[in-house]
Design a protein around this motif. Sequence first.
Motif, PDB file in Angstrom:
ATOM      1  N   CYS A  51       0.841  -1.196   0.000  1.00  0.00           N
ATOM      2  CA  CYS A  51       0.000   0.000   0.000  1.00  0.00           C
ATOM      3  C   CYS A  51       0.880   1.251   0.000  1.00  0.00           C
ATOM      4  O   CYS A  51       1.887   1.326   0.710  1.00  0.00           O
ATOM      5  CB  CYS A  51      -0.912  -0.009   1.218  1.00  0.00           C
ATOM      6  SG  CYS A  51      -1.988   1.439   1.299  1.00  0.00           S
ATOM      7  N   HIS A 101       0.254   3.991   1.276  1.00  0.00           N
ATOM      8  CA  HIS A 101       0.125   4.796   2.480  1.00  0.00           C
ATOM      9  C   HIS A 101       1.183   4.400   3.502  1.00  0.00           C
ATOM     10  O   HIS A 101       2.169   5.100   3.695  1.00  0.00           O
ATOM     11  CB  HIS A 101      -1.296   4.661   3.059  1.00  0.00           C
ATOM     12  CG  HIS A 101      -1.502   5.432   4.320  1.00  0.00           C
ATOM     13  ND1 HIS A 101      -2.205   4.925   5.391  1.00  0.00           N
ATOM     14  CD2 HIS A 101      -1.075   6.656   4.687  1.00  0.00           C
ATOM     15  CE1 HIS A 101      -2.209   5.828   6.359  1.00  0.00           C
ATOM     16  NE2 HIS A 101      -1.537   6.892   5.958  1.00  0.00           N
ATOM     17  N   ARG A 102       1.021   3.254   4.164  1.00  0.00           N
ATOM     18  CA  ARG A 102       1.987   2.837   5.177  1.00  0.00           C
ATOM     19  C   ARG A 102       2.607   1.475   4.885  1.00  0.00           C
ATOM     20  O   ARG A 102       3.164   0.840   5.776  1.00  0.00           O
ATOM     21  CB  ARG A 102       1.332   2.794   6.556  1.00  0.00           C
ATOM     22  CG  ARG A 102       0.893   4.149   7.095  1.00  0.00           C
ATOM     23  CD  ARG A 102       2.082   5.023   7.442  1.00  0.00           C
ATOM     24  NE  ARG A 102       1.665   6.255   8.078  1.00  0.00           N
ATOM     25  CZ  ARG A 102       2.124   7.462   7.745  1.00  0.00           C
ATOM     26  NH1 ARG A 102       2.996   7.584   6.758  1.00  0.00           N
ATOM     27  NH2 ARG A 102       1.712   8.535   8.370  1.00  0.00           N
ATOM     28  N   GLY A 103       2.442   0.994   3.656  1.00  0.00           N
ATOM     29  CA  GLY A 103       3.179  -0.202   3.253  1.00  0.00           C
ATOM     30  C   GLY A 103       2.547  -1.529   3.616  1.00  0.00           C
ATOM     31  O   GLY A 103       3.200  -2.574   3.508  1.00  0.00           O
ATOM     32  N   SER A 104       1.295  -1.524   4.027  1.00  0.00           N
ATOM     33  CA  SER A 104       0.621  -2.801   4.305  1.00  0.00           C
ATOM     34  C   SER A 104       0.483  -3.620   3.016  1.00  0.00           C
ATOM     35  O   SER A 104       0.518  -3.074   1.907  1.00  0.00           O
ATOM     36  CB  SER A 104      -0.782  -2.523   4.871  1.00  0.00           C
ATOM     37  OG  SER A 104      -1.556  -3.706   4.881  1.00  0.00           O
ATOM     38  N   CYS A 153      -7.143  -1.728   1.037  1.00  0.00           N
ATOM     39  CA  CYS A 153      -6.089  -2.022   2.013  1.00  0.00           C
ATOM     40  C   CYS A 153      -6.709  -2.348   3.371  1.00  0.00           C
ATOM     41  O   CYS A 153      -7.550  -1.594   3.871  1.00  0.00           O
ATOM     42  CB  CYS A 153      -5.158  -0.817   2.139  1.00  0.00           C
ATOM     43  SG  CYS A 153      -3.875  -1.090   3.390  1.00  0.00           S
ATOM     44  N   TYR A 206      -5.479  -2.102   6.234  1.00  0.00           N
ATOM     45  CA  TYR A 206      -4.974  -1.322   7.367  1.00  0.00           C
ATOM     46  C   TYR A 206      -5.834  -0.070   7.622  1.00  0.00           C
ATOM     47  O   TYR A 206      -6.476   0.072   8.661  1.00  0.00           O
ATOM     48  CB  TYR A 206      -3.506  -0.955   7.092  1.00  0.00           C
ATOM     49  CG  TYR A 206      -2.703  -0.516   8.303  1.00  0.00           C
ATOM     50  CD1 TYR A 206      -3.275  -0.341   9.556  1.00  0.00           C
ATOM     51  CD2 TYR A 206      -1.341  -0.253   8.173  1.00  0.00           C
ATOM     52  CE1 TYR A 206      -2.523   0.070  10.646  1.00  0.00           C
ATOM     53  CE2 TYR A 206      -0.574   0.145   9.259  1.00  0.00           C
ATOM     54  CZ  TYR A 206      -1.181   0.309  10.495  1.00  0.00           C
ATOM     55  OH  TYR A 206      -0.419   0.711  11.559  1.00  0.00           O
ATOM     56  N   HIS A 207      -5.884   0.852   6.646  1.00  0.00           N
ATOM     57  CA  HIS A 207      -6.671   2.067   6.844  1.00  0.00           C
ATOM     58  C   HIS A 207      -7.719   2.282   5.750  1.00  0.00           C
ATOM     59  O   HIS A 207      -8.365   3.313   5.711  1.00  0.00           O
ATOM     60  CB  HIS A 207      -5.783   3.307   6.875  1.00  0.00           C
ATOM     61  CG  HIS A 207      -4.636   3.232   7.829  1.00  0.00           C
ATOM     62  ND1 HIS A 207      -3.351   2.928   7.430  1.00  0.00           N
ATOM     63  CD2 HIS A 207      -4.586   3.411   9.180  1.00  0.00           C
ATOM     64  CE1 HIS A 207      -2.540   2.927   8.483  1.00  0.00           C
ATOM     65  NE2 HIS A 207      -3.256   3.204   9.561  1.00  0.00           N
ATOM     66  N   GLY A 208      -7.810   1.324   4.822  1.00  0.00           N
ATOM     67  CA  GLY A 208      -8.909   1.372   3.867  1.00  0.00           C
ATOM     68  C   GLY A 208      -8.672   2.150   2.581  1.00  0.00           C
ATOM     69  O   GLY A 208      -9.643   2.446   1.875  1.00  0.00           O
ATOM     70  N   TRP A 209      -7.443   2.490   2.235  1.00  0.00           N
ATOM     71  CA  TRP A 209      -7.236   3.066   0.906  1.00  0.00           C
ATOM     72  C   TRP A 209      -7.684   2.019  -0.129  1.00  0.00           C
ATOM     73  O   TRP A 209      -7.453   0.813   0.056  1.00  0.00           O
ATOM     74  CB  TRP A 209      -5.763   3.400   0.664  1.00  0.00           C
ATOM     75  CG  TRP A 209      -5.280   4.654   1.327  1.00  0.00           C
ATOM     76  CD1 TRP A 209      -5.744   5.202   2.492  1.00  0.00           C
ATOM     77  CD2 TRP A 209      -4.231   5.512   0.863  1.00  0.00           C
ATOM     78  NE1 TRP A 209      -5.054   6.338   2.791  1.00  0.00           N
ATOM     79  CE2 TRP A 209      -4.104   6.561   1.809  1.00  0.00           C
ATOM     80  CE3 TRP A 209      -3.379   5.507  -0.233  1.00  0.00           C
ATOM     81  CZ2 TRP A 209      -3.164   7.583   1.669  1.00  0.00           C
ATOM     82  CZ3 TRP A 209      -2.435   6.522  -0.365  1.00  0.00           C
ATOM     83  CH2 TRP A 209      -2.340   7.562   0.573  1.00  0.00           C
TER      84      TRP A 209
HETATM   85  S1  FES Z   1      -1.364   1.208   4.993  1.00  0.00           S
HETATM   86 FE1  FES Z   1      -2.873   0.977   3.495  1.00  0.00          FE
HETATM   87  S2  FES Z   1      -4.352   2.421   3.963  1.00  0.00           S
HETATM   88 FE2  FES Z   1      -2.819   2.745   5.446  1.00  0.00          FE
END
Ligand code: FES
Length: 299
Positions: A81, A83-86, A102, A104-107
């Motif tokens: 991802c 955003h934060r690499g999930s 994603c 993790y935070h839903g992107w």
């Molecule tokens: S790591 Fe994917 S939305 Fe935050």
Amino acid sequence: MTADIALPKDWDRSGLPGWAYFSQELFELECETLFKTHWQFVCHVNEAAEIGAYVTFDVAGERALVIRGHDGILRGFHNLCRHRGSRIVPDARGVCNKAMVCPYHGWAYNLDGGLRGIANRDTFPPMQAEKWGLKPLEMEIWNGLVFIRFQAGPQPAVAEILARFDDEIAPYDLANMVPTDSNSMDDLLAVNWKSVRDVDNEGYHVRQAHPGLHQLYGDGYFDEPYANGTSRSVGTFNEAYGHRWSVRKYREILPEADHLPLHQRRQWIYFGMFPNFVLGLYPDSVIYYQEVPQSATQT
Ligand code: FES
């Protein structure tokens, strides 16, 4: 050994030193110089046949994702991802409906990798969505087999590496094959990846380790020497052997395979591509396998 294959006079069969199968330092070097930069097999196109179907592949600390878009095109991405690499998709394989979301935070990302939506977008500074799509990976589809590469490396295209086998492979119509139900066997082995590859590179192990297989071939099996990062091994059925029931029954139920040239109807043929991929052609099916290192001592 066939008459037209000559072994080099200075052929060194002494092998690697023992430390090469345990060294963390060498393992890290192999990850950087082999597994990140050489083609890695991910799946057959028909293992991700429907829209949104995906297959993931991890090696050398990298994560790949191959997914079929709404336009029917298969694409490769880092499974990462922006955003934060999930991980974007968590499973080894599956199907995303409209988008990849994603966990993790839903992107959300479109099936073509483009950024589709950001949760709580008004809490972020202005962003150009087109800059934040999933990072694409170099991908090649060869005879229906999907390969990715994490970094550009010294190898040419898969089609070029394996070109010398084209005529032999063509009759199997690999691109139109479909996976069987039991298409995946993920065994964790407590050995360095080269231990597995060493064994497989040498058909010398067959007589002792696979007595049934040895009966199928008799002495009609040989390994060609490695050439330009590729290998070829062939076992031709020996009709004089085969008192084991499994060998007898296999021969009885084997279809005639009249799509193959006569001599290939009674052969098992293996093609290898350095460092870790093998394709096995049988009269009635095709298999692939590869060693995926997990650590210096696990594969
Ligand atoms: S790591 Fe994917 S939305 Fe935050």
